[in-house]
Scaffold this active site. Structure first.
Site, mmCIF file in Angstrom:
data_model
loop_
_atom_site.group_PDB
_atom_site.id
_atom_site.type_symbol
_atom_site.label_atom_id
_atom_site.label_comp_id
_atom_site.label_asym_id
_atom_site.label_seq_id
_atom_site.Cartn_x
_atom_site.Cartn_y
_atom_site.Cartn_z
ATOM 1 N N GLN A 1 133.953 2.055 84.938
ATOM 2 C CA GLN A 1 133.629 1.588 83.558
ATOM 3 C C GLN A 1 134.121 0.461 83.070
ATOM 4 O OE1 GLN A 1 133.733 6.013 82.901
ATOM 5 N NE2 GLN A 1 132.841 5.344 80.991
ATOM 6 N N GLY B 1 119.400 10.346 78.621
ATOM 7 C CA GLY B 1 118.365 11.580 78.444
ATOM 8 C C GLY B 1 119.191 12.806 79.044
ATOM 9 N N GLY C 1 144.785 0.013 78.549
ATOM 10 C CA GLY C 1 143.687 -0.165 79.490
ATOM 11 C C GLY C 1 142.938 -1.272 79.117
ATOM 12 N N THR D 1 139.194 -0.774 72.973
ATOM 13 C CA THR D 1 139.487 0.149 73.907
ATOM 14 C C THR D 1 137.904 0.695 74.308
ATOM 15 O OG1 THR D 1 139.800 2.377 74.210
ATOM 16 C CG2 THR D 1 140.005 1.614 71.982
ATOM 17 N N ILE D 2 138.016 1.100 75.598
ATOM 18 C CA ILE D 2 136.619 1.561 75.943
ATOM 19 C C ILE D 2 136.365 2.712 75.460
ATOM 20 C CG2 ILE D 2 136.396 0.164 77.997
ATOM 21 C CD1 ILE D 2 136.867 3.094 79.311
ATOM 22 N N ASP D 3 137.525 3.474 74.801
ATOM 23 C CA ASP D 3 137.350 4.827 74.155
ATOM 24 C C ASP D 3 136.703 5.037 72.785
ATOM 25 O OD1 ASP D 3 138.647 5.612 76.572
ATOM 26 O OD2 ASP D 3 140.609 5.349 75.529
ATOM 27 N N ARG E 1 151.238 -0.932 80.729
ATOM 28 C CA ARG E 1 151.758 0.394 79.970
ATOM 29 C C ARG E 1 152.898 0.132 80.243
ATOM 30 N NH1 ARG E 1 146.908 2.877 78.538
ATOM 31 N NH2 ARG E 1 145.201 2.957 80.112
HETATM 32 O O1 F6P Z 1 142.082 4.039 77.394
HETATM 33 C C1 F6P Z 1 141.187 3.534 78.311
HETATM 34 C C2 F6P Z 1 141.122 4.399 79.525
HETATM 35 O O2 F6P Z 1 140.220 3.876 80.398
HETATM 36 C C3 F6P Z 1 140.776 5.832 79.294
HETATM 37 O O3 F6P Z 1 139.468 6.076 79.032
HETATM 38 C C4 F6P Z 1 141.299 6.552 80.486
HETATM 39 O O4 F6P Z 1 141.649 8.000 80.206
HETATM 40 C C5 F6P Z 1 142.520 5.775 80.674
HETATM 41 O O5 F6P Z 1 142.445 4.504 80.015
HETATM 42 C C6 F6P Z 1 143.063 5.505 82.146
HETATM 43 O O6 F6P Z 1 144.255 5.037 82.286
HETATM 44 P P1 F6P Z 1 144.967 4.118 83.422
HETATM 45 O O7 F6P Z 1 144.203 2.842 83.778
HETATM 46 O O8 F6P Z 1 146.342 4.002 83.195
HETATM 47 O O9 F6P Z 1 144.707 5.032 84.648
#
Ligand code: F6P
Length: 323
Positions: free
Chosen positions: A255, A185, A11, A125-127, A72
């Protein structure tokens, strides 16, 4: 002249461009040739390479996404696919591959390393679910996007005396939800690390209403068992109410698309530079990350086999603040 290659994978995350720029300019300054691989591991298998000059990576730092593209790749999961990738790198005389990405991408990098090719990872990664680093490139921007949405929803929630349910990304990790929940909040935060039943969510909303709150915000991580979809279904089947009318918003990929914050640009620049310097020192098979504000490297083997823990004292903090 020695050559290095760089790719972005998985991602996309705001700040990836700044990391490409940092790797390219640090590499060139050290007398290396740098080339980019388009579209992550897919491009590596297809031999889709492009040389990068200092000017090629100018004007990209402030942009979200990745100038190299990302993907991917199913083929990369096969040994045959990875062998092809290594052959292509060797055909280009690349001596190292820099992989900017998250968990899946670093697992791929580790697989290449195990097959004998030098790799260095850059945590992105945004996670923020990657071990070996306190923070990953992109997460600060993602939290800020979530926060902006929460702030806006609060305005209308207040006008209409409603409760809003906001689902944020993060895969199986509740970091983004928790941070956005605290900063925004939220009355309730639902994360996979502290699962909450729909009954509990309803009880907390009812309690907030009884405490005199005029509106309420529930921030839900997409990876929680009771994600937005399940909670919406529950509230449809339980029309008895919690004191507020409820509306839901799923933020999703919104996001990922923002321009990186200063924090993400600085982190990406430091990690990109640190990754090249680590390789020049002779390190390989490592992830470049930030720990206690220091750029550090951690063996990929450790990174891909460790589950990063969320600091749950922050969940307790969110509960105290929601009162
Ligand atoms: O790993 C980053 C992320 O944005 C996750 O937060 C999300 O679950 C996933 O990738 C979404 O993946 P895709 O862009 O393949 O739908």
């Amino acid at each position: 002249m020695k050559r290095i290659a760089v790719l972005t994978s998985g991602g996309d995350a705001p700040g990836m461009n700044a990391a490409i720029r940092a790797i390219t300019r640090t590499g060139l300054e050290a007398g290396l040739d740098v080339f980019g691989v388009r579209n992550g591991y897919s491009g590596l298998i297809d031999g889709d390479f492009v040389f990068l000059s200092r000017r090629d990576v100018g004007g990209i730092m402030q942009l979200g996404g990745t100038m190299l593209g990302s993907a991917r790749s199913q083929e990369f999961y096969t040994e045959e696919g990875r062998r092809k990738a290594i052959e292509n790198l060797k055909a280009e005389d690349a001596e190292a591959l820099f992989v900017i990405g998250g968990n899946g991408s670093q697992t791929g990098a580790f697989a290449l390393y195990q097959m004998g090719f030098p790799v260095v990872g850059v945590a992105s990664t945004i996670d923020n679910d990657l071990a070996g680093t306190d923070v990953t490139i992109g997460v600060d921007t993602a939290i800020n996007v979530a926060l902006e949405a929460i702030d806006r929803l609060k305005v209308t929630a207040e006008s209409h005396r409603r409760a809003f349910l906001v689902e944020v990304m993060g895969r199986k990790c509740g970091f983004v939800a928790l941070m956005a929940g605290i900063a925004g909040g939220a009355e309730v935060v639902v994360i996979p690390e502290r699962e909450m039943s729909p009954d509990e969510v309803a009880a907390q909303l009812r309690a907030a209403h009884e405490r005199g709150k005029g509106h309420a915000m529930v921030v839900v991580a997409e990876g929680a068992h009771n994600n937005a979809q399940r909670l919406i279904e529950y509230f449809e089947q339980h029309p008895e109410g919690v004191g507020f009318k409820l509306r839901a918003t799923i933020l999703g990929h919104v996001q990922r698309g923002a321009n990186p914050t200063s924090r993400d640009r600085l982190l990406a620049t430091r990690l990109g530079e640190g990754a090249v310097r680590a390789w020049l020192r002779g390190e390989q098979g490592v992830l470049t990350g930030l720990q206690g504000n220091r750029v550090v490297t951690t063996p990929l083997e450790q990174v891909v086999n460790t589950h990063k823990q969320l600091d749950l004292s922050l969940f307790d903090l969110s509960c105290i603040m929601s009162m």
